[in-house]
Scaffold this motif. Structure first.
Motif, short mmCIF file in Angstrom:
data_model
loop_
_atom_site.label_atom_id
_atom_site.label_comp_id
_atom_site.label_asym_id
_atom_site.label_seq_id
_atom_site.Cartn_x
_atom_site.Cartn_y
_atom_site.Cartn_z
N LYS A 20 48.86 40.61 -19.35
CA LYS A 20 48.83 41.85 -20.13
C LYS A 20 49.15 43.08 -19.27
O LYS A 20 49.32 42.98 -18.07
N CYS A 23 45.49 44.19 -17.42
CA CYS A 23 44.54 43.18 -16.91
C CYS A 23 45.33 41.89 -16.71
O CYS A 23 46.50 41.81 -17.05
N CYS A 25 44.82 38.92 -18.11
CA CYS A 25 44.74 37.94 -19.21
C CYS A 25 46.14 37.48 -19.63
O CYS A 25 47.09 38.24 -19.58
N THR A 37 40.90 37.08 -23.23
CA THR A 37 40.28 38.41 -23.24
C THR A 37 39.41 38.60 -22.00
O THR A 37 39.00 37.63 -21.36
N CYS A 38 39.16 39.87 -21.67
CA CYS A 38 38.29 40.22 -20.55
C CYS A 38 37.72 41.62 -20.85
O CYS A 38 38.12 42.25 -21.83
N CYS A 41 40.56 44.35 -21.69
CA CYS A 41 41.29 44.36 -22.97
C CYS A 41 40.35 44.29 -24.17
O CYS A 41 40.78 44.41 -25.30
ZN LIG Z 1 42.08 41.16 -20.40
#
Ligand SMILES: [Zn+2]
Length: 474
Positions: A20, A23, A25, A37-38, A41
């Motif tokens: 992304k 980040c 991901c 996801t993290c 995001c």
């Molecule tokens: Zn993320």
């Protein structure tokens, strides 16, 4: 009164990065919801964005490919609005200082290109309507996008279609976006207004959203132009608003009054420094750019003496153009290569529903096609027999040499052998020979057919013709 349509397009293209924009991901399409996801995001408070360099490089490539001037410094801004799939409450975008400006696609100006992150996705599921739930999937949240804003230079739905086709093709050639409108990796909004022909000032525009195919872009614009003309003609006023394209009813419907830029309360993102693009980044981008569709088409006309039309078809995707050049170079016969590709090969690809953007799993490889064309050139097989060889290549993926050997398809060019066949046929068709000699020269075709039948189509047509003319003349 005659009216003129004024159209501008805003396209969002998803960049083909693995991770992304801010980040690490994954951006993989089709994964289980919320797998990728993290905290960044998902918009958790305190999580900080870290810029993806590859995304910037791809955006710069796109900007150069669309003839834009890349700004040495651009700025990340927060675009504030509420939406359930936008947990931060703002989108990181670029506003008054975009990545690139002043580009061109054909005769249409590209006003600007800016980078931004995508939002998540809301899924409305359940039945009946009263039992519907909304599910949120944040896999798409933070995926890198570029927004390409055209100048209002477009005057018809056909021109809009042409602009979009070119844009998609350039992005695909540059390997920065897969151009898939159905999966949403290329999205398009259209700003449409009408004005009496000859007038300078612009009419009130509406923004059309939710258009997910080229065909719908054309239909939506046509509908909207006519709707606005009808409003004006009946003494009404066009309202500035956002309208959705309904592809089932084939009409646009009012969604909401159009937001103005100030509604978003843009301000520079304090978590991100200015985006600086140095000379080195531009050079790296330039070095990694492949030849673009338009120059490549022109070169095909020049270098291989192809017609404009053939060159256009053969450069419609990079994979097809590469296939052509590899084949033409291997056999040294560009014209035949073009003919075989434009006819039999494209038909075969279409029958197989092959993706023209990726021909890597085609059972026919350039090397094999080149070999077959070379065997026609050196007289091993006739052009007619080549069709049989080609069909067999399609069906089995075997090399032409193996097919020619297995099926005994080698052309008979030996004059002695053909003369023996000709003599036999003339002996068996004495009345026709007499007719020919008394002036019915049209019978030549009959004799050629007989010889071909007797040799299983393998006799060299030129040799057959020469021998028959000589023998029949007596
Ligand atoms: Zn993320």
């Amino acid at each position: 009164m005659k009216y003129e349509a004024v159209i501008g397009l805003e396209c969002h293209a998803q960049l083909l990065t693995n991770s992304k924009l801010f980040c690490s991901c994954s951006t993989r399409f089709g994964d289980a919801p919320n797998l990728n996801t993290c905290p960044v995001c998902l918009g958790m408070p305190g999580a900080l964005p870290v810029l993806n360099r590859v995304a910037v490089l791809m955006a710069v490539k796109a900007a150069l490919g669309l003839n834009c001037r890349v700004n040495r410094e651009s700025q990340w801004s927060r675009k504030n609005y509420f939406y359930p799939d936008l947990p931060k409450g703002y989108q990181i975008s670029q506003y008054d200082r975009p990545l690139a400006e002043h580009g061109r696609i054909g005769r249409v100006g590209v006003q600007r290109i800016h980078m931004e992150e995508d939002a998540g996705k809301s899924l409305h599921e359940g039945f009946p309507e009263s039992n519907k739930y909304t599910f949120l999937d944040f896999n798409r949240s933070g995926v890198p996008l570029i927004e390409i804003v055209s100048d209002p230079d477009i005057r018809s739905s056909e021109e809009a279609h042409d602009y979009l086709s070119r844009l998609k093709q350039i992005l695909e050639y540059l390997d920065v976006c897969d151009g898939n409108m159905e999966e949403g990796s290329l999205r398009c909004d259209a700003n449409v207004s009408v004005r009496p022909e000859g007038r300078k000032e612009l009419g009130t525009r509406t923004e059309l959203k939710n258009i997910n195919s080229f065909r719908f872009v054309q239909k939506a614009i046509d509908f909207e132009v006519q709707r606005q003309i009808d409003v004006v003609e009946s003494g009404g006023r066009v309202i500035q608003e956002t309208r959705l394209w309904n592809s089932v009813d084939e009409r646009t419907v009012s969604m909401r009054s159009k937001e103005e830029a100030h509604d978003y309360r843009y301000f520079p993102d304090p978590d991100l420094p200015l985006l600086t693009i140095d000379e080195e980044t531009i050079l790296t981008a330039q070095r990694s750019m492949s030849e673009l569709p338009e120059p490549r088409r022109a070169r095909f006309v020049q270098e291989y003496a192809l017609s404009e039309y053939d060159a256009g078809v053969l450069t419609s995707t990079r994979a097809l153009a590469d296939f052509f050049e590899e084949t033409a170079r291997a056999c040294g016969q560009a014209k035949s290569t073009a003919n075989w590709m434009m006819g039999d090969l494209l038909r075969f690809f279409k029958e197989r529903s092959m993706d023209m953007k990726d021909l890597s799993d085609s059972p026919i490889r350039p090397k094999a096609l080149a070999e077959m064309i070379a065997r026609i050139g050196d007289g091993t097989i006739s052009g007619k027999i080549a069709k049989t060889v080609f069909d067999e290549m399609c069906a089995t993926g075997k090399a032409p040499a193996a097919i020619i050997k297995e099926k005994g398809l080698v052309q008979i060019s030996d004059a002695g052998e053909i003369e023996r066949v000709v003599d036999e046929i003339m002996a068996n068709n004495a009345p026709s020979v007499a007719q020919y000699r008394s002036g019915k020269s049209g019978l030549l075709g009959f004799f050629v057919g007989q010889v071909m039948k007797a040799t299983g189509g393998r006799a060299n047509p030129q040799t057959v013709n020469d021998i028959l003319r000589k023998r029949l003349a007596g």
